[in-house]
Design a protein around this motif. Structure first.
Motif, mmCIF file in Angstrom:
data_model
loop_
_atom_site.group_PDB
_atom_site.id
_atom_site.type_symbol
_atom_site.label_atom_id
_atom_site.label_comp_id
_atom_site.label_asym_id
_atom_site.label_seq_id
_atom_site.Cartn_x
_atom_site.Cartn_y
_atom_site.Cartn_z
ATOM 1 N N ILE A 124 0.745 -1.205 0.150
ATOM 2 C CA ILE A 124 -0.505 -0.040 -0.235
ATOM 3 C C ILE A 124 0.717 0.999 -0.582
ATOM 4 O O ILE A 124 0.544 2.251 -0.338
ATOM 5 C CB ILE A 124 -1.072 -0.151 1.174
ATOM 6 C CG1 ILE A 124 -1.964 -1.458 0.736
ATOM 7 C CG2 ILE A 124 -1.696 1.630 1.851
ATOM 8 C CD1 ILE A 124 -2.417 -1.248 2.389
ATOM 9 N N ALA A 165 4.024 1.571 -1.013
ATOM 10 C CA ALA A 165 4.933 1.520 -2.909
ATOM 11 C C ALA A 165 3.832 2.260 -3.380
ATOM 12 O O ALA A 165 4.007 3.100 -3.870
ATOM 13 C CB ALA A 165 4.841 0.428 -2.619
ATOM 14 N N PHE A 166 2.505 1.505 -4.038
ATOM 15 C CA PHE A 166 1.818 2.138 -4.589
ATOM 16 C C PHE A 166 0.933 3.930 -4.379
ATOM 17 O O PHE A 166 0.577 4.114 -5.651
ATOM 18 C CB PHE A 166 -0.015 1.287 -3.591
ATOM 19 C CG PHE A 166 -0.852 1.325 -4.497
ATOM 20 C CD1 PHE A 166 -1.599 1.400 -5.724
ATOM 21 C CD2 PHE A 166 -1.734 2.329 -4.074
ATOM 22 C CE1 PHE A 166 -2.365 1.579 -7.071
ATOM 23 C CE2 PHE A 166 -3.214 3.102 -4.517
ATOM 24 C CZ PHE A 166 -3.375 2.220 -6.156
ATOM 25 N N ILE A 167 0.911 4.335 -2.667
ATOM 26 C CA ILE A 167 1.347 5.481 -2.941
ATOM 27 C C ILE A 167 2.256 6.378 -3.368
ATOM 28 O O ILE A 167 1.908 7.499 -3.927
ATOM 29 C CB ILE A 167 0.264 5.671 -1.271
ATOM 30 C CG1 ILE A 167 -0.768 5.418 -1.433
ATOM 31 C CG2 ILE A 167 0.319 7.330 -0.828
ATOM 32 C CD1 ILE A 167 -1.306 5.002 0.779
ATOM 33 N N PHE A 221 4.398 6.141 -5.076
ATOM 34 C CA PHE A 221 4.732 6.039 -6.905
ATOM 35 C C PHE A 221 4.063 7.021 -6.910
ATOM 36 O O PHE A 221 4.492 7.973 -8.021
ATOM 37 C CB PHE A 221 4.840 4.651 -6.899
ATOM 38 C CG PHE A 221 4.231 4.580 -8.503
ATOM 39 C CD1 PHE A 221 5.793 4.418 -9.201
ATOM 40 C CD2 PHE A 221 3.350 4.709 -9.829
ATOM 41 C CE1 PHE A 221 5.504 4.462 -10.716
ATOM 42 C CE2 PHE A 221 3.239 3.886 -10.968
ATOM 43 C CZ PHE A 221 4.919 4.228 -11.731
ATOM 44 N N THR A 222 3.249 7.167 -7.035
ATOM 45 C CA THR A 222 1.958 8.524 -7.791
ATOM 46 C C THR A 222 2.601 9.617 -7.141
ATOM 47 O O THR A 222 2.534 10.867 -7.634
ATOM 48 C CB THR A 222 1.014 8.854 -6.955
ATOM 49 O OG1 THR A 222 0.777 9.251 -5.521
ATOM 50 C CG2 THR A 222 0.122 7.494 -7.302
ATOM 51 N N TYR A 265 5.912 10.348 -7.187
ATOM 52 C CA TYR A 265 7.385 10.334 -8.216
ATOM 53 C C TYR A 265 7.031 10.457 -9.825
ATOM 54 O O TYR A 265 7.321 11.604 -11.028
ATOM 55 C CB TYR A 265 8.680 8.885 -8.027
ATOM 56 C CG TYR A 265 9.466 9.450 -6.760
ATOM 57 C CD1 TYR A 265 9.717 10.900 -6.385
ATOM 58 C CD2 TYR A 265 8.705 8.541 -5.608
ATOM 59 C CE1 TYR A 265 10.511 11.047 -5.423
ATOM 60 C CE2 TYR A 265 9.524 8.963 -3.853
ATOM 61 C CZ TYR A 265 9.868 9.957 -4.244
ATOM 62 O OH TYR A 265 10.568 10.060 -3.411
ATOM 63 N N PHE A 266 5.657 9.961 -10.049
ATOM 64 C CA PHE A 266 5.540 9.724 -11.206
ATOM 65 C C PHE A 266 4.213 10.181 -11.608
ATOM 66 O O PHE A 266 3.324 9.885 -10.596
ATOM 67 C CB PHE A 266 5.488 7.911 -11.675
ATOM 68 C CG PHE A 266 5.381 8.031 -13.069
ATOM 69 C CD1 PHE A 266 6.246 8.316 -14.175
ATOM 70 C CD2 PHE A 266 3.822 7.542 -13.581
ATOM 71 C CE1 PHE A 266 6.876 8.204 -15.567
ATOM 72 C CE2 PHE A 266 4.049 8.084 -14.996
ATOM 73 C CZ PHE A 266 4.696 8.049 -16.558
ATOM 74 N N ASN A 267 3.474 11.050 -12.407
ATOM 75 C CA ASN A 267 2.148 11.188 -12.675
ATOM 76 C C ASN A 267 1.941 11.266 -14.455
ATOM 77 O O ASN A 267 2.853 11.186 -15.007
ATOM 78 C CB ASN A 267 1.476 12.627 -11.691
ATOM 79 C CG ASN A 267 2.129 13.659 -12.143
ATOM 80 O OD1 ASN A 267 1.647 14.156 -13.433
ATOM 81 N ND2 ASN A 267 3.235 14.239 -11.783
ATOM 82 N N ALA A 268 0.897 10.793 -14.388
ATOM 83 C CA ALA A 268 0.355 11.430 -16.222
ATOM 84 C C ALA A 268 0.522 12.340 -16.339
ATOM 85 O O ALA A 268 0.879 12.597 -17.686
ATOM 86 C CB ALA A 268 -0.968 10.536 -16.233
ATOM 87 N N LEU A 291 -5.362 13.431 -17.226
ATOM 88 C CA LEU A 291 -5.818 14.116 -15.904
ATOM 89 C C LEU A 291 -7.536 14.476 -16.993
ATOM 90 O O LEU A 291 -8.462 14.648 -16.611
ATOM 91 C CB LEU A 291 -5.607 14.937 -14.659
ATOM 92 C CG LEU A 291 -6.282 15.247 -13.968
ATOM 93 C CD1 LEU A 291 -7.337 13.746 -13.046
ATOM 94 C CD2 LEU A 291 -5.819 16.533 -12.577
ATOM 95 N N TYR A 345 -7.707 16.772 -6.326
ATOM 96 C CA TYR A 345 -6.899 17.067 -5.757
ATOM 97 C C TYR A 345 -7.361 17.105 -3.972
ATOM 98 O O TYR A 345 -6.344 17.808 -3.021
ATOM 99 C CB TYR A 345 -6.443 18.241 -5.795
ATOM 100 C CG TYR A 345 -6.299 18.934 -7.577
ATOM 101 C CD1 TYR A 345 -4.760 18.791 -7.502
ATOM 102 C CD2 TYR A 345 -6.972 19.681 -7.887
ATOM 103 C CE1 TYR A 345 -4.358 18.886 -8.991
ATOM 104 C CE2 TYR A 345 -6.551 20.066 -9.384
ATOM 105 C CZ TYR A 345 -5.157 19.353 -9.892
ATOM 106 O OH TYR A 345 -4.695 19.380 -10.936
ATOM 107 N N LEU A 378 -6.642 14.665 -2.083
ATOM 108 C CA LEU A 378 -5.681 14.316 -1.103
ATOM 109 C C LEU A 378 -4.129 14.799 -1.724
ATOM 110 O O LEU A 378 -3.349 14.205 -2.740
ATOM 111 C CB LEU A 378 -5.832 12.975 -1.260
ATOM 112 C CG LEU A 378 -5.040 11.559 -0.132
ATOM 113 C CD1 LEU A 378 -4.695 12.234 0.846
ATOM 114 C CD2 LEU A 378 -5.580 10.350 0.025
ATOM 115 N N VAL A 408 -0.369 13.398 -1.264
ATOM 116 C CA VAL A 408 0.789 12.474 -0.063
ATOM 117 C C VAL A 408 2.472 12.820 0.540
ATOM 118 O O VAL A 408 1.980 12.361 1.302
ATOM 119 C CB VAL A 408 1.919 11.209 -1.363
ATOM 120 C CG1 VAL A 408 2.114 10.807 -0.639
ATOM 121 C CG2 VAL A 408 0.579 10.966 -2.865
#
Lengths: 316, 290
Positions: free
Chosen positions: B110, B112-114, B116-117, B119-122, B127, B147, B149, B151
């Motif tokens: 969980i 890592a899942f959070i 990751f967003t 460092y990398f976003n689409a 969006l 927007y 939440l 991290v």
């Protein structure tokens, strides 16, 4: 609640299950945040493929046909586009100047604040220096337009009265660049001192006493005790800044730009807005976004690896 | 402490002088805009306003308050700031709290899942297309939900929760309290500093929010104050745009522009000094990685 029909589970899985049964509310709490990350962070990642595909409004990204040149059509298009190359250059130029001027500024201000012997005055200075951080770039640009206006702005009125020539701060490309950089320092310098000031309070006071016994004056104490104490913090923040060298804020360049300075004020984020959302070139601008993200991640990794090579902790 | 030498005292004075300059550089622009908003348009045209208002009057403020476009936009921004901040704090809390349980199954995954967003976003366009497909474009929710939440703020909250002794939680568990009960009656009451800090961060973000409204909200009645302000400050300078947009009045006088800037600024400036002692620890917690 005993599963009578199920086979007995291996011990570990059984332990996990009983843990989850006991703390299921924790997982329930996580449902909404995880749904948020899936919907607003991960699903957009599936749209990334449109950078490699011919965009069509009626198809889902999975069904769209691949773009020419093995899917790299839009990357090639971006790099042969003058506007994009200009935006790329400006992004690098403005970020580099920001780093050059804006990175050391809060360190210097933190050192000055730390040397101030009057606690109440120090607190007042901090409160006032934090203020610009809470203003939006729209407000700052509104203030800048008024303060820096060629004929009616406070700064130019004062300059004229002192016998200097009017400076076209926001209307001439070269002046605009430096005004942009300076306004960035103005907005964030005070705020960025917080981390450094916190790091300074963590420095062992005995080091200062020892330096004093050795006869060190103010500057030698700063040079030999405070700055080395700040080193890990400085390196961490430098890595993060380098990771953003191709990143671009939107509000700041967008709010400060005008028609006279378009050639230096257009950056990647404003390019994406103008050509993507306004110009509907979705594939092209998504390609630009991917390029930007990938370069940023590469820079972040490289800076981190470099920091570790020099014996620092890095950011992971 | 020993009596300070003369050299040190001169050094202290130089440092104090530098701090005075910092204060002036930060404050004078605000003072100038405030004075312009309080001066008569004529005095502004004659370039007489430096730091004190000339021919003081409150006309600009009366005009702003009398114009329903401004007052609604201010009220609307206040509404989305309050709703957005409450929603964000709720999401941040329920995301951070479970992650402090050390033996939560799947915690690493969980996390890592959070992370990751972060460092990398689409990027913006994916969006935008998602919001379009979800039919959220031009709906009020688009100013709050995408927007809600952060991290970074979640990590600050988690670090703060980690600082609360485990023994408190353990004894409550022995008394039979479940995780949610423990969160509400032990963790939240002890977390005022971090709640104040993060609420301020989220509120400032919403109050100052501009680009999301520019990109995702075409309906004028839902424009937050920053977007309205941007259009006022920029459109009015160009007569062509002004007539295009249907404004019949001549370009807004400078003191009216200054007054609108003040209106959009003052609410934030009134709050942050009171929360300063909290957010300093907050930022420090955030700089220690999770």
């Amino acid at each position: 609640m005993k599963p009578s029909t199920a086979k007995p589970l291996p011990a570990r899985a059984h332990k996990s299950l009983s843990y989850i049964r006991r703390y299921w509310t924790l997982y329930l709490l996580l449902v909404l945040p995880i749904a948020y990350f899936i919907i607003f962070k991960y699903i957009p990642m599936t749209y990334i493929q449109i950078a490699f595909k011919k965009y069509s409004i009626v198809q889902s990204p999975w069904e769209m046909p691949w773009a020419d040149n093995h899917g790299f059509e839009y990357f090639i298009k971006a790099f042969s586009n003058r506007d994009f190359r200009l935006a790329l250059r400006n992004t690098l130029m403005l970020n580099f100047l920001d780093l050059l001027v804006g990175f050391p500024a809060p360190i210097i201000l933190a050192l000055i604040l730390n040397e101030l012997p009057y606690p109440k005055f120090k607190r007042l200075t901090q409160t006032v220096a934090y203020m610009p951080h809470f203003l939006s770039w729209i407000i700052i640009s509104g203030m800048a337009l008024q303060l820096l206006a060629p004929t009616s702005g406070l700064i130019n009125i004062v300059l004229n009265r002192l016998g200097f020539k009017t400076i076209p701060f926001l209307n001439d490309p070269a002046h605009w660049v430096w005004t942009y950089v300076f306004l960035g320092v103005w907005q964030s310098c005070g705020w960025n001192t917080i981390v450094y000031l916190a790091a300074i309070t963590a420095i062992n006071p005995e080091l200062y006493e020892a330096a004093e016994i050795d006869g060190a004056g103010r500057f030698r104490k700063i040079w030999h005790v405070t700055l080395p104490g700040l080193r890990p913090t400085i390196i961490t923040l430098l890595i993060l800044s380098l990771g953003r060298i191709l990143g671009s804020e939107f509000d700041r360049p967008y709010a400060l730009s005008n028609n006279l300075v378009k050639d230096v004020s257009s950056v990647i984020s404003t390019y994406v807005y103008a050509h993507g959302i306004k110009g509907l070139q979705f594939s092209l601008t998504t390609a630009v976004g991917i390029f930007q993200s990938v370069v940023n991640v590469i820079f972040l990794f490289a800076a981190n690896a470099l920091a570790k090579k020099f014996g620092e902790r890095g950011i992971w | 402490m020993a009596v300070k030498s003369k050299k040190t005292r001169i050094g202290d004075l130089i440092v104090a002088f530098l701090c005075v300059i910092v204060i002036l550089v930060c404050l004078l622009p605000m003072v100038n805009v405030l004075s312009r908003s309080l001066s008569s348009p004529d005095a502004l045209v004659r370039n007489e306003v430096l730091l004190l208002p000339k021919e003081m009057n409150f006309e600009a403020y009366k005009m702003v308050l009398g114009d329903s476009k401004y007052t609604w936009s201010l009220a609307w921004t206040a509404i989305i700031t309050v709703i957005g901040t409450c929603l964000s704090m709720f999401m941040t809390t329920i995301c951070a709290y479970p992650l402090i349980y050390d033996n939560l199954k799947g915690k690493k995954l969980i996390n890592a899942f959070i992370l990751f967003t972060m460092y990398f976003n689409a990027g913006t366009i994916p969006l935008y297309l998602l919001l379009k497909d979800l039919d959220l474009l031009n709906r009020p929710a688009v100013l709050v939900v995408p927007y809600c939440l952060s991290v970074f703020n979640m990590i600050i909250m988690r670090s703060f929760f980690y600082g609360i002794p485990d023994s408190l939680r353990e004894s409550a568990e022995i008394d039979g309290a479940g995780p949610v009960r423990i969160l509400v009656s032990i963790y939240l009451p002890l977390s005022t500093p971090v709640i104040a800090t993060l609420s301020l961060f989220y509120a400032v973000g919403r109050w100052n929010g501009f680009s999301d409204a520019l990109m995702f909200m075409n309906k004028r009645e839902y424009w937050p104050i920053q977007l309205l302000l941007y259009n006022i400050l920029n459109n009015m300078t160009s007569l062509e745009v002004a007539t295009q947009e249907g404004f019949t009045k001549p370009a807004l006088s400078d003191n009216l522009k200054a007054a609108t800037v003040m209106f959009a600024t003052v609410p934030i400036l009134m709050v942050y000094p009171w929360l300063q002692k909290y957010f300093i620890t907050g930022v420090h917690l955030g700089s220690i990685k999770g």
